[in-house]
Each structure stands twice: as structure tokens, then as C-alpha cells.
Scaffold this motif. Sequence first.
Motif, PDB file in Angstrom:
ATOM      1  N   LYS A 156       7.711  20.479 -23.932  1.00  0.00           N
ATOM      2  CA  LYS A 156       8.486  19.290 -23.598  1.00  0.00           C
ATOM      3  C   LYS A 156       8.098  18.764 -22.211  1.00  0.00           C
ATOM      4  O   LYS A 156       8.924  18.217 -21.483  1.00  0.00           O
ATOM      5  N   SER A 157       6.821  18.896 -21.870  1.00  0.00           N
ATOM      6  CA  SER A 157       6.387  18.496 -20.528  1.00  0.00           C
ATOM      7  C   SER A 157       6.527  16.996 -20.296  1.00  0.00           C
ATOM      8  O   SER A 157       6.719  16.558 -19.156  1.00  0.00           O
ATOM      9  N   ASN A 158       6.441  16.203 -21.352  1.00  0.00           N
ATOM     10  CA  ASN A 158       6.633  14.755 -21.214  1.00  0.00           C
ATOM     11  C   ASN A 158       8.137  14.479 -21.174  1.00  0.00           C
ATOM     12  O   ASN A 158       8.753  14.040 -22.144  1.00  0.00           O
ATOM     13  N   VAL A 159       8.706  14.759 -20.022  1.00  0.00           N
ATOM     14  CA  VAL A 159      10.152  14.880 -19.853  1.00  0.00           C
ATOM     15  C   VAL A 159      10.923  13.671 -20.372  1.00  0.00           C
ATOM     16  O   VAL A 159      11.891  13.798 -21.130  1.00  0.00           O
ATOM     17  N   ALA A 160      10.545  12.456 -19.950  1.00  0.00           N
ATOM     18  CA  ALA A 160      11.308  11.261 -20.328  1.00  0.00           C
ATOM     19  C   ALA A 160      11.419  11.132 -21.845  1.00  0.00           C
ATOM     20  O   ALA A 160      12.478  10.754 -22.364  1.00  0.00           O
ATOM     21  N   LYS A 161      10.343  11.424 -22.548  1.00  0.00           N
ATOM     22  CA  LYS A 161      10.349  11.331 -24.014  1.00  0.00           C
ATOM     23  C   LYS A 161      11.466  12.186 -24.605  1.00  0.00           C
ATOM     24  O   LYS A 161      12.219  11.726 -25.484  1.00  0.00           O
ATOM     25  N   TYR A 162      11.607  13.396 -24.116  1.00  0.00           N
ATOM     26  CA  TYR A 162      12.584  14.317 -24.702  1.00  0.00           C
ATOM     27  C   TYR A 162      14.002  14.045 -24.197  1.00  0.00           C
ATOM     28  O   TYR A 162      14.977  14.300 -24.927  1.00  0.00           O
ATOM     29  N   VAL A 163      14.123  13.524 -22.990  1.00  0.00           N
ATOM     30  CA  VAL A 163      15.445  13.098 -22.528  1.00  0.00           C
ATOM     31  C   VAL A 163      15.946  11.946 -23.390  1.00  0.00           C
ATOM     32  O   VAL A 163      17.077  11.964 -23.889  1.00  0.00           O
ATOM     33  N   PHE A 164      15.097  10.946 -23.588  1.00  0.00           N
ATOM     34  CA  PHE A 164      15.496   9.803 -24.405  1.00  0.00           C
ATOM     35  C   PHE A 164      15.857  10.248 -25.822  1.00  0.00           C
ATOM     36  O   PHE A 164      16.849   9.788 -26.396  1.00  0.00           O
ATOM     37  N   GLU A 165      15.064  11.133 -26.401  1.00  0.00           N
ATOM     38  CA  GLU A 165      15.334  11.600 -27.767  1.00  0.00           C
ATOM     39  C   GLU A 165      16.667  12.328 -27.851  1.00  0.00           C
ATOM     40  O   GLU A 165      17.438  12.128 -28.799  1.00  0.00           O
ATOM     41  N   ALA A 166      16.961  13.181 -26.872  1.00  0.00           N
ATOM     42  CA  ALA A 166      18.203  13.952 -26.901  1.00  0.00           C
ATOM     43  C   ALA A 166      19.421  13.034 -26.851  1.00  0.00           C
ATOM     44  O   ALA A 166      20.420  13.259 -27.554  1.00  0.00           O
ATOM     45  N   PHE A 167      19.356  11.985 -26.042  1.00  0.00           N
ATOM     46  CA  PHE A 167      20.497  11.074 -25.921  1.00  0.00           C
ATOM     47  C   PHE A 167      20.569  10.110 -27.104  1.00  0.00           C
ATOM     48  O   PHE A 167      21.668   9.691 -27.484  1.00  0.00           O
ATOM     49  N   ARG A 168      19.438   9.765 -27.673  1.00  0.00           N
ATOM     50  CA  ARG A 168      19.477   8.922 -28.885  1.00  0.00           C
ATOM     51  C   ARG A 168      20.199   9.649 -30.018  1.00  0.00           C
ATOM     52  O   ARG A 168      20.907   9.020 -30.811  1.00  0.00           O
ATOM     53  N   LYS A 169      20.017  10.947 -30.110  1.00  0.00           N
ATOM     54  CA  LYS A 169      20.687  11.723 -31.160  1.00  0.00           C
ATOM     55  C   LYS A 169      22.210  11.650 -31.026  1.00  0.00           C
ATOM     56  O   LYS A 169      22.931  11.856 -31.996  1.00  0.00           O
ATOM     57  N   LYS A 170      22.682  11.347 -29.816  1.00  0.00           N
ATOM     58  CA  LYS A 170      24.123  11.183 -29.577  1.00  0.00           C
ATOM     59  C   LYS A 170      24.537   9.709 -29.655  1.00  0.00           C
ATOM     60  O   LYS A 170      25.662   9.365 -29.309  1.00  0.00           O
ATOM     61  N   ASP A 171      23.620   8.853 -30.092  1.00  0.00           N
ATOM     62  CA  ASP A 171      23.877   7.430 -30.274  1.00  0.00           C
ATOM     63  C   ASP A 171      24.156   6.710 -28.950  1.00  0.00           C
ATOM     64  O   ASP A 171      24.956   5.774 -28.890  1.00  0.00           O
ATOM     65  N   PHE A 172      23.489   7.147 -27.876  1.00  0.00           N
ATOM     66  CA  PHE A 172      23.603   6.485 -26.580  1.00  0.00           C
ATOM     67  C   PHE A 172      22.673   5.280 -26.526  1.00  0.00           C
ATOM     68  O   PHE A 172      21.595   5.286 -27.121  1.00  0.00           O
ATOM     69  N   MET A 173      23.068   4.253 -25.784  1.00  0.00           N
ATOM     70  CA  MET A 173      22.110   3.243 -25.357  1.00  0.00           C
ATOM     71  C   MET A 173      21.205   3.892 -24.319  1.00  0.00           C
ATOM     72  O   MET A 173      21.667   4.696 -23.488  1.00  0.00           O
ATOM     73  N   ILE A 174      19.912   3.549 -24.342  1.00  0.00           N
ATOM     74  CA  ILE A 174      18.924   4.232 -23.519  1.00  0.00           C
ATOM     75  C   ILE A 174      18.410   3.298 -22.431  1.00  0.00           C
ATOM     76  O   ILE A 174      17.932   2.193 -22.712  1.00  0.00           O
ATOM     77  N   GLY A 175      18.496   3.765 -21.185  1.00  0.00           N
ATOM     78  CA  GLY A 175      17.995   3.008 -20.046  1.00  0.00           C
ATOM     79  C   GLY A 175      16.917   3.769 -19.305  1.00  0.00           C
ATOM     80  O   GLY A 175      17.039   4.979 -19.079  1.00  0.00           O
ATOM     81  N   ALA A 176      15.863   3.074 -18.929  1.00  0.00           N
ATOM     82  CA  ALA A 176      14.780   3.654 -18.144  1.00  0.00           C
ATOM     83  C   ALA A 176      14.854   3.118 -16.718  1.00  0.00           C
ATOM     84  O   ALA A 176      14.636   1.928 -16.489  1.00  0.00           O
ATOM     85  N   TYR A 177      15.204   3.985 -15.767  1.00  0.00           N
ATOM     86  CA  TYR A 177      15.128   3.654 -14.344  1.00  0.00           C
ATOM     87  C   TYR A 177      13.653   3.678 -13.962  1.00  0.00           C
ATOM     88  O   TYR A 177      12.909   4.605 -14.297  1.00  0.00           O
ATOM     89  N   PHE A 178      13.215   2.669 -13.198  1.00  0.00           N
ATOM     90  CA  PHE A 178      11.839   2.619 -12.712  1.00  0.00           C
ATOM     91  C   PHE A 178      11.850   1.999 -11.323  1.00  0.00           C
ATOM     92  O   PHE A 178      12.441   0.941 -11.115  1.00  0.00           O
ATOM     93  N   SER A 179      11.198   2.659 -10.371  1.00  0.00           N
ATOM     94  CA  SER A 179      11.126   2.156  -9.004  1.00  0.00           C
ATOM     95  C   SER A 179       9.974   1.183  -8.864  1.00  0.00           C
ATOM     96  O   SER A 179       8.815   1.530  -9.136  1.00  0.00           O
ATOM     97  N   LYS A 180      10.286  -0.025  -8.407  1.00  0.00           N
ATOM     98  CA  LYS A 180       9.222  -1.009  -8.172  1.00  0.00           C
ATOM     99  C   LYS A 180       8.316  -0.604  -7.012  1.00  0.00           C
ATOM    100  O   LYS A 180       7.096  -0.748  -7.117  1.00  0.00           O
ATOM    101  N   PRO A 181       8.841  -0.097  -5.896  1.00  0.00           N
ATOM    102  CA  PRO A 181       7.942   0.456  -4.877  1.00  0.00           C
ATOM    103  C   PRO A 181       7.453   1.837  -5.312  1.00  0.00           C
ATOM    104  O   PRO A 181       8.165   2.566  -6.010  1.00  0.00           O
TER     105      PRO A 181
END
Length: 480
Positions: A156-181
Motif C-alpha cells: 500500500k505504498s501509494n498511500v493516497a490511493k488506499y486512503v481514498f479507497e478506504a473512505f469511499r467504502k464508507k461512502d464519504f465524499m473524497i477531497g484531495a488537499y494539494f499545496s500550490k507552493p
Amino acid sequence: MLKKSWLILLLGIIFISWNAYAQHDNLHRRSSVYEAPKDPLVIQKLDKWQDLKFGMIIHWGVYAVPGMIESWALCSEDWINRDSTITYNDFKKWYWGLADEFNPVNFDPDQWADAADAAGMKYLVFTTKHHDGFNMFDTQQTDYKITAGPFKNHPKSNVAKYVFEAFRKKDFMIGAYFSKPDWHSQYYWWSKYATADRNNNYDIRKNPWRWNKYKEFTYSQIGELMHDYGDIDILWLDGGWVRPLETVNEEVLSWGARIPEWSQDIDMPKIAKMAREAQPGILMVDRTVHGPYENYQTPEQSVPAEQLDVPWESCMTLGHSWGYHPRQNYKSVNKVVHTLVEVVAKGGSLLLGVGPKPDGTLPDEDVKRLKGIGDWLEVNGEAIYDTRTVNYYKENNIYFTQDKKGKTFAILLVEENMEIPNTVSWSTQQSVKGKSVRLLDGNKKLEVNKGGGEIVVTIPEKIRKEIKQKEAIVFAFENE
């Protein structure tokens, strides 16, 4: 260079002052202008998001290893205090080197999702990259990422992928934080020059090629998130100083940071077009940059003084720190419940921040407190979820909300160690139809008396003793 163990100890000692300054620096960051979206899919998703009311933001990166402030210690600004015996370059080398130690072998995104679900949360924002430039996803644009260090061979080294999948299974809306700088990128902080502050450290006007490379870098990274990580509902962009120069206003100047003479424009129209082609209806949250790419506003570590008539959320921490800290100063369940009630009554949502440990699990105390919040919502969530504001939304320590069918809720905030009163009253500006209200805790009907401009609800002693969730007491009723 100083011994690493000594430096980590030092960082732990000065961490609290750093973080206090960081939180102070980010207070009240909310644009004064709001531009409503016109895309029907965005409008539809925004309405759905406004129903959810309660979300989790997760800060996790190399800063979890020593348990220190996220990214900001790299930035040379007056409010940051580093030990004067440590050279800045040595500090940066040490910080960047944390990537070689970050090996979260117990990474358990399902535990995180279970804790968020138990808390009654409904949406997620996960830090795919903070200002330090360390990527929690398998970007192909740089090797400064979780999949290039000691964790790279983990399934599960591609962390974001597995975080998103785990929360989707709970029917969460999924948000990606990304720093512009991105302070690790040579296209943002060029090592030819010193890194004086949060801004890019070279004159873009004299080096257009380098800034164009940064724009390409940013576009490509966001493109990866939009195309390779499943359905994304929210693109949550942080670092509001990275913006067109013409959008700098009095609000930005009030932050106290230096404003360069050039425009740090990353071409948001191009990014938004690409993102919405890949993710139709996605909510764009270009924080503090008012306009078409700030679909909702995000005051940080604060709640607006009055009700707002635009979509917004307060992003706040469960403890004193966004990321993991071994001696976290936690907010009580009572405090979080009261904040959630106030935020919702004023028209917003609450995005509550937690920081997993360097091993990849949430601290036990986080899980415990989240469960306490969820216990209250399990009984009283009817007054929170799917609600909208009412004009008369507060009287003393009572807040009012209303569901979409017109049912009104009066929410009495009860301070810790305070006895539940035998009567609760409010003015007839929130009138009650009939002679009773329903107490949500226990689903009991309670008698109402009207007179002298007041609504008075009586709670018999037997019922008061049976109330389980004492943080706030909720009455439901039809308004006359």
C-alpha cells in the motif's frame, strides 16, 4: 551537523511555539467576495456537500517522524523560531532527509476510515502534498515521494490511493488537499538563491522558463490525481499566496507576508478545465483566492462571528497541531460538539483535523474522542445533517437549525459539569406549533408553555436523568 537525536529533541521543545504562530498566522483567512458556480454539476455537488456538515482533514507526511509542525519550519519568516546554533542549510538537509526514515509499516487506512465513520463524519480531505513538497502519492514528476523511500515495497505504498479507497467504502465524499507552493521543487525554491520566505525565491519576470516549468509540474501533478485515483469530489488547494498578482487584496496584505512584485500565477483556468473534464462537477477550493475556483470558503482555526450566506467550512484541529504530535493538547468532545453546532447554525461545515502517527495508525486518543463526538451525533444528528440556516439562529446558549422540510431544532449547549436545567426557554421569534416538542435523546415528547413572549420547555427529572448525550440537548418541533 548536530546529532539527529539532539535535534529532534530540540524541535520537540520549540514545536509548541512554532505551531501557535502558525495557527495565529492562518486565522480568519476567508475571502470577502464569493462567486457562485454556474456549472449545474458543480451546483449539484455543492448542495450535496452542504448536506454533510462534518468532515475529516488528515495531515500526514515526513513531519510525522519527529512529531513537528508540518512544513513551516522550512520557511524563514519572523514568526518561526529555530535554534540559532543550527544553520539553516543543515536544518533543511535534516528535514529533507526525514524521507529516508519515513516507513509507516503499520499503515492502516481502514482504521482511519472506521474512526471517521464512528465520529459521524461524511467527507474526507487528505494531504496528497503539503508545502514541503513531499508527495503522499506515486507522482511521476519527482522522486520526493512516499513510493521512493523505505516504504516503497509495501503493498500500500501509494498511500493516497488506499486512503481514498478506504473512505469511499464508507461512502464519504473524497477531497484531495494539494499545496500550490512546493518548497522542494527547484522550479519554486531555486537553490541558486536563499529561501527567504514562503514565496518563490526568484524573479519570475526574469526567469519565465523556470516558472513555466513550475506551472507544467503543478498541472501534471494535479492531472495525475484527477486521472489515476478514482472519483474525486473536492480539489482543496492550499497556499493562497500562489495567485495572480492582480488578485492580491487587503485580506492578503493582512497576513503580514511579503508580496513579491511578480505574479505567481499557475493558470487556474487551465487546471480547472482539466480537472472538470476528468472529474465532472468537482468542487474547486482555491483557498482565499476569490472567484470562480473557490466554490466554498475555508476560515481556518476560527468560526465567523456571524451567520454567512455563502458556502463555507471551518477547518480546525482536534488537538493543537494539524499533524501528529506526541503530546497533543486535545479539545474535549464537549468543545467539538459545541463548535459543530455553532458552525452548522451559522451555515457552515466543520472539517476536523487529525494527524496519524509515523507508523501509519491514528493515536488511540484521537479514536476515543472521535467516537465520543459520533455518539452525540448518532442521537442528535437529525439537527445537523441535511439542515440549512434559519434567520433567527441563536439566543444565548441555544442555536437553531432547520431541515429541508421545515422542521426546526433548538440545540441547547451544555457546558461540562453543568446540570441539565429543568426548563429551557427561548423567545417566540422561534415559535412552536402545538403544545409539545420532541427531545431527540430518548425520543420523548415534552410539554411547552407559551406566554410573555417566551417558549418554555419543561424537562421532568426522570427524563433529565435518562439523557445520555449531555454535551448538547436537542428539541425538534414544527414552527408556527
